[in-house]
Design an enzyme around this catalytic site. Structure first.
Site, PDB file in Angstrom:
ATOM      1  N   GLU A 212       1.011  -6.872   1.436  1.00  0.00           N
ATOM      2  CA  GLU A 212       1.706  -6.894   2.731  1.00  0.00           C
ATOM      3  C   GLU A 212       0.777  -6.987   3.929  1.00  0.00           C
ATOM      4  O   GLU A 212       1.248  -7.142   5.051  1.00  0.00           O
ATOM      5  CB  GLU A 212       2.654  -5.681   2.868  1.00  0.00           C
TER       6      GLU A 212
ATOM      7  N   HIS B  51       0.849  -1.191   0.000  1.00  0.00           N
ATOM      8  CA  HIS B  51       0.000   0.000   0.000  1.00  0.00           C
ATOM      9  C   HIS B  51       0.892   1.251   0.000  1.00  0.00           C
ATOM     10  O   HIS B  51       1.126   1.877   1.036  1.00  0.00           O
ATOM     11  CB  HIS B  51      -0.920   0.006   1.215  1.00  0.00           C
TER      12      HIS B  51
END
Length: 317
Positions: free
Chosen positions: A212, A138
């Site tokens: 992630e 992100h």
């Protein structure tokens, strides 16, 4: 659910959580309608001011500071870095609200392509016909990265976390589908997302997955910036099961523009080692652009609830 329906629902009796969800949905839906109508300098000033207020001008945001400390070290988490990181996150939302209009700019693809590192790797993977898996953290504006891929390749398939209320989830799906993304819900869809993603890859298509955050709490134990966490198994498992080409993508803000990179093909042999290679590439990319990593939530086991820890049932390793 429309804005009018949300407003009507807010006037009815209901729990505090339901009211909070509806207020959140209303804010996002209003944002998509209003922010794109504001002059860009005015909108940018408003979002920067909001970011400065939210971060206490860099002195607050304890979880963001803790996350950045893993990247740059405690002594280097300055108020300026926290303010820059919060402004970067605000810029993501500013651009998200304006992206349906920005994407119509005929010069956008040329701007994005100019900021792309690794186009040869991307094009070679697409031409191979094996299917392509792109995974990214992100950072920066990942929706802008998707917009580039639509213009460059003609589309891709991704997975979206199901949000509450339903109106908010639908708004995000409609937003991304308006940009040309093919969006599969993480839960509650007609078929398991993994099966649909495999079908796309077996046809030689492209799949993009955020990589992630272990949203389903069933990920693979991973060392990330020297500390244990878990990361989703999906990208690595799909590569193992389909033979698709696996690449790590990174997105960051480059002045007023955008930077994008595509890695060489990631070696795929077994699940834990492949996920660790992805994590190592994420770490190197985030370290190069720490202010553009939008991780405001706990990520490492040491910051999470014990039920999310390394000894939790069902965790792979």
């Amino acid at each position: 659910m429309s804005i009018r329906e949300i407003l009507r629902d807010l006037t009815r009796s209901g729990g505090q959580q339901r009211r909070g969800e509806n207020l959140s949905a209303l804010g996002y839906l209003m944002g998509w309608r209003v922010v794109r109508l504001l002059p860009l300098p005015v909108a940018r000033w408003l979002f920067n001011a909001g970011a400065d207020l939210a971060s206490g001008k860099g002195s607050g945001m304890s979880q963001l500071r803790a996350n950045l400390a893993r990247v740059v070290g405690d002594d280097n988490v300055t108020d300026q870095l926290v303010r820059d990181a919060t402004r970067s996150y605000a810029r993501y939302w500013l651009e998200a609200f304006r992206l349906p209009s920005i994407a119509r700019d005929p010069g956008l693809q040329a701007v994005l392509k100019a900021g792309l590192v690794g186009q040869d790797q991307l094009d070679r993977a697409i031409r191979s016909g094996r299917g392509v898996i792109l995974t990214l953290p992100h950072t920066g504006n990942w929706d802008m990265a998707g917009t580039f891929l639509v213009g460059h390749n003609g589309g891709f398939t991704t997975v979206a976390e199901r949000l509450e209320p339903e109106a908010l989830f639908n708004a995000f799906v409609e937003f991304r589908e308006s940009l040309g993304f093919d969006v599969i819900p993480l839960t509650g869809g007609e078929a398991p997302p993994y099966d649909r993603l495999k079908q796309v890859l077996m046809r030689g298509g492209v799949v993009c997955l955020m990589g992630e955050r272990d949203l389903r709490q069933t990920g693979v134990r991973t060392q990330f910036f020297g500390e244990e966490t878990s990361m989703p198994a999906g990208p690595a498992r799909l590569a193992l099961d389909t033979g698709a080409s696996l690449h790590v993508v990174h997105s960051w803000f480059d002045g007023p523009g955008w930077g994008l990179s595509v890695s060489d093909e990631v070696e795929v042999d077994n699940l834990p080692d492949t996920v660790q290679r992805i994590a190592d590439l994420f770490a190197a990319n985030i370290a190069a652009h720490p202010a553009d990593w939008h991780m405001l939530q706990p990520l490492w086991f040491s910051d999470l609830d014990p039920d999310r820890g390394p000894n939790a049932p069902g965790r792979e390793g």
